[in-house]
Structure formats: C-alpha cells, structure tokens
Design an enzyme around this catalytic site. Structure first.
Site, short mmCIF file in Angstrom:
data_model
loop_
_atom_site.label_atom_id
_atom_site.label_comp_id
_atom_site.label_asym_id
_atom_site.label_seq_id
_atom_site.Cartn_x
_atom_site.Cartn_y
_atom_site.Cartn_z
N GLN A 122 0.81 -1.23 0.00
CA GLN A 122 0.00 0.00 0.00
C GLN A 122 0.84 1.27 0.00
O GLN A 122 0.32 2.34 -0.34
CB GLN A 122 -0.93 -0.01 1.21
CG GLN A 122 -1.97 -1.11 1.14
CD GLN A 122 -2.88 -1.13 2.34
OE1 GLN A 122 -2.60 -1.81 3.32
NE2 GLN A 122 -3.96 -0.38 2.28
N HIS A 133 0.82 -9.39 4.57
CA HIS A 133 -0.26 -8.39 4.65
C HIS A 133 -0.98 -8.35 3.31
O HIS A 133 -0.78 -7.47 2.49
CB HIS A 133 0.30 -7.02 5.02
CG HIS A 133 -0.77 -6.07 5.47
ND1 HIS A 133 -0.72 -5.36 6.65
CD2 HIS A 133 -1.96 -5.75 4.91
CE1 HIS A 133 -1.82 -4.62 6.78
NE2 HIS A 133 -2.59 -4.84 5.73
N ASN A 158 -1.80 -10.86 8.49
CA ASN A 158 -2.72 -9.76 8.73
C ASN A 158 -4.15 -10.17 8.37
O ASN A 158 -4.42 -10.67 7.28
CB ASN A 158 -2.34 -8.55 7.87
CG ASN A 158 -3.35 -7.42 8.01
OD1 ASN A 158 -3.41 -6.76 9.03
ND2 ASN A 158 -4.19 -7.24 7.02
N GLU A 159 -5.03 -9.98 9.34
CA GLU A 159 -6.47 -10.22 9.14
C GLU A 159 -6.74 -11.59 8.53
O GLU A 159 -7.35 -11.75 7.46
CB GLU A 159 -7.06 -9.08 8.29
CG GLU A 159 -6.93 -7.78 9.00
CD GLU A 159 -7.98 -6.74 8.63
OE1 GLU A 159 -8.58 -6.85 7.55
OE2 GLU A 159 -8.16 -5.83 9.42
C1 GCO Z 1 -7.12 -4.18 6.44
C2 GCO Z 1 -5.82 -3.88 6.03
C3 GCO Z 1 -5.49 -2.50 5.63
C4 GCO Z 1 -6.62 -1.60 5.17
C5 GCO Z 1 -7.29 -0.91 6.34
C6 GCO Z 1 -8.32 0.10 5.87
O1 GCO Z 1 -7.20 -4.44 7.62
O2 GCO Z 1 -7.99 -4.26 5.61
O3 GCO Z 1 -4.93 -4.25 7.07
O4 GCO Z 1 -4.65 -2.84 4.58
O5 GCO Z 1 -6.09 -0.63 4.31
O6 GCO Z 1 -7.95 -1.83 7.13
O7 GCO Z 1 -9.35 -0.54 5.19
#
Ligand code: GCO
Length: 428
Positions: free
Chosen positions: A17, A111, A155-156
C-alpha cells in the site's frame, strides 16, 4: 490517565500500500488485468520503499514510539526457492532506522499480498502454502530475527471468510437492485469495489486464467472456503513454530479484523454467530500466542432479520463505515472474555478528509483503550491505521486514512494535526 511507560503508541502501514512497484506480487498482476476490479494500479504508491527514513523520522519526531509495517514476501522470494538478499538488506535498513529513531518495529510477515508463484500453486486453498509460508517465516527470522521483538504472522487472517459472507450478500443485493450493491462495501474492513467487480467478472476470469493458470486465483483476499480458513490458521501456527525455533524470544501473534457486533432486540443470534465467525472459532488456533493483534474500525448491528444498515443519519466515513470510535473498547473487552494473552491494537483508524474528525476519533478510541488498561486488560499498544494516506486496495488512492498526507505527484509529505495529537499520547 496517561498510558504506562513502554506502551506502544504507533502507526501502521503495509508494504504493497505504501512502498511502490511490488511487481512480483499477485496484486500487481491483478491491478494490470484489462478488466481489473481495481480503481487504479498501485504504481509508485507513496514511494515508501525509498522514503522510509523520512517517514519514520516524521513518526518519531511527532512522539510515536512504534511502527507496524510488513515485509513483502514477493520481494524476498520473487521465485519459489530463490531469495533476493538485496531485499533482505532493504528491510534490515528499515528495522535499523526504526531503532535509530527510538521506534519499536512491529513486523507483519504477510499483509494480503502474496508472490505470484504461490498463487499459481493454488494459493490460500493449497496445502503446500502452509509449508511455503513457514519456510519464508523461518528464513526471515534467520536473517532479521535478532533485530525483532514483535512479529505478526498474517494480517487479518479472518478476512477470507468475511469476504465469502459479504460476497453472498452482495450477489443477493445485486440481484435486487444495482444501486443497493454500493452499501455492501461498508461492511468489510478492506477497500473493495464490488460494483466494478461484478461488471468485470466474466472477463476477469479469462484474464486471470492467462496470468495465474486458473480463472479463480486463490489470492489471500478472496472468498475463503472453511477448509481454506483452517489452512490459513495452520499456516499461522507453522510460521509461529518456525519463528520460535529460530528465536524463541520473539513475541508472535496474528491479527484479526473484528467488528463491534451489537444485537438489537431479536438480533442476538445473528450477532453471536457473526462474533463466532469473526473471532471465537479461531481461538483453538491462537491459544498460547504471545499476543493478538486487534483490528477494529466500526461496529455492525443486527436485528431480527440480520445485519442492519448504518443507523439513519449516522456520520459515515469515506469507506461507508459508521463513525463509531467506541467500537474499539467494546471489541477489546469482548476479546478479553476468551483470549487471555496480551493484546496489541494493530489497526484502528478512519478514512476522512476532515482531520479534526480523525483527532476526535483517536481521542475517543484511546479513551476506551485507557479504560481497558486501567481495568487490568493487558493491552500493550495502539497502532493507528495508517501512518500515511495510501493505496486502499481495490479503491485505489482516494481513501485518506493517513496521519500524513502524501502528494503523489511530488511524493511530498504533509503531516496532519492528528499526527502530533497521537504522538503526544505516548508516555515520555
Ligand atoms: C485491512 C488492512 C489494511 C486496510 C485498512 C483500511 O485491515 O484491511 O490491514 O490494509 O487498508 O484496514 O481498510
């Protein structure tokens, strides 16, 4: 009450990003498909790859003491089994720059973006990904582990299941009326452009088949099967074991996208099921982790017929999220009911053009975090999303989450008042 000494007050980014030119990644290839769903390609992004020193200095000089960023697997291992040592040295310099400026680096190993070769092997539905990811985690720890204390593996990790549910809802809404489809985008915490996606899907399948060898490439941010969901968590466990085997002193955790799921009368079962899907069913896989990365942006409400739209007249952000900073405290307290390890808020933020609303959001969100800390909940830090305005995935650069504005024509950085506001909250 100020936060205790050692409490992290930081900001977060993700390689794809902000860095620019992540050319060996799945996202880069999908951004350049003739019928891409992306509003625009990431291109140079914020050129953070070359400007990280300036950015980390802005963060540190404002008083922040932690920086969460991701190491890009597609740079480290552009082809399967071939490691690019120049990229390892790049991230060694980024970590050293954090330390030189009194900033704790909190590194994310994955990520959302993956090397294209991984997706050609089946991506996040292929069993081989578990070992491929663990091997990458081991390599990074061998190379850079001695300079790290905190590593987020994935991540997530729960995004895939959330997207599967949203995609079902979107298809239903799209069948009813195209104009309603827009509201689906405000119910998942990542920049999606469903309207354009539906329009292009038929062409995109052919183009994906040409690039990835399959019309349905299993990138990380795509609807996930329940087997794939379990595979992601096994990849986390394998990577955690790999990191610990090389350097047991490193604290390892995963991050999850968590909504403050609220039940209105009659909506209790829906809210409970959503919380199970988003969080509780992952508990067996994160048991014993050193910390959990909590990522929260807003709340979701449920009535007798399921998820409800944002309340009438609610203040909305650029992402169609309700402006609701109190969600963070609620989520921390809910997580604490089941997860007894340390917590780090690894993402919390707001996409708005009016920075005074960002200041108000941070003020109220931190008020909630302070209350949790005061009640003895082991929250170890807060990372605002994001350090700078950046590439919000399929939505492109239009969403402004940053504490720092970026003029991408000149790559000039302009700190917003919210950067200093956040920095002042770190215990001196
Ligand atoms: C997510 C990501 C980020 C996003 C942020 C805003 O959690 O989706 O980690 O990359 O850009 O959450 O939407």
């Amino acid at each position: 009450m100020a936060f205790p000494k050692g409490f992290f007050i930081g900001a977060a980014t993700a390689a794809h990003q902000v860095e620019g030119n992540n050319v060996n990644s799945d996202y880069w290839l999908q951004e350049h498909l003739p019928h891409t769903s992306f509003a625009e390609p990431s291109g140079d992004a914020c050129d953070h790859y070359h400007r990280y020193e300036e950015d980390i200095k802005l963060l540190a000089n404002a008083g922040l003491n932690a920086y969460r960023f991701s190491i890009e697997w597609a740079r480290i291992e552009p082809e399967e089994g071939r490691y690019d040592m120049a990229e390892v040295e790049h991230y060694r310099k980024v970590i050293a720059c954090c330390r030189e400026n009194g900033v704790e680096p909190i590194v994310t190993l994955h990520h959302f973006t993956s090397p294209a070769w991984l997706i050609r092997k089946g991506g996040w539905e292929a069993e081989s990904t578990v070992e491929d990811f663990a091997r990458y985690a081991r390599f990074i720890t061998e190379q850079l582990g001695s300079e790290l204390q905190y590593v987020c593996t994935i991540n997530e990790a729960n995004m895939g299941l959330q997207l599967a549910a949203i995609s079902e809802r979107f298809k239903l809404m799209a069948q009813q009326a195209a104009e309603k489809a827009k509201s689906a985008e405000g119910t998942v915490q990542v920049g999606m452009n469903f309207e354009k996606m539906m329009e292009n899907m038929k062409f995109a399948a052919m183009e994906n088949a040409q690039v990835f060898g399959t019309p349905q490439p299993q990138i990380f941010v795509s609807p996930r099967t329940s087997e794939g969901d379990r595979l992601v968590m096994r990849a986390h466990q394998a990577a955690k074991a790999a990191v610990k085997a090389v350097n047991p002193t490193i604290k390892v955790g995963i991050t999850l996208s968590l909504h403050d799921c609220q039940a209105l009368p009659g909506g209790e079962a829906f809210a409970a099921r959503e919380w199970d899907e988003e969080f509780r069913h992952y508990l067996p896989y994160i048991e014993g982790d050193d910390f959990l990365g909590v990522q929260n942006y807003t709340r979701s409400q449920y009535g007798p017929a399921g998820m409800l739209p944002c309340p009438e007249g609610a203040e909305l952000t650029q992402m169609d999220y309700e402006f609701y900073p109190e969600a963070l405290e609620h989520v921390i307290r809910r997580v604490r009911e089941d997860f007894k390890g340390d917590l780090i808020v690894t993402e919390n933020g707001i996409a708005v053009s009016d920075d005074t609303r960002r200041v108000e959001f941070i003020r109220r969100a931190l008020q909630g975090v302070e209350a949790c800390v005061k009640d003895g909940i082991p929250v170890r830090g807060y990372c605002y999303w994001s350090l700078m305005d950046n590439f919000e995935w399929q939505k492109g650069f239009g969403m402004t989450f940053g504490l720092i504005a970026v003029d991408r024509a000149t790559q000039t950085r302009t700190p917003k008042p919210s950067l200093d506001f956040l920095g002042c909250r770190a215990a001196k």
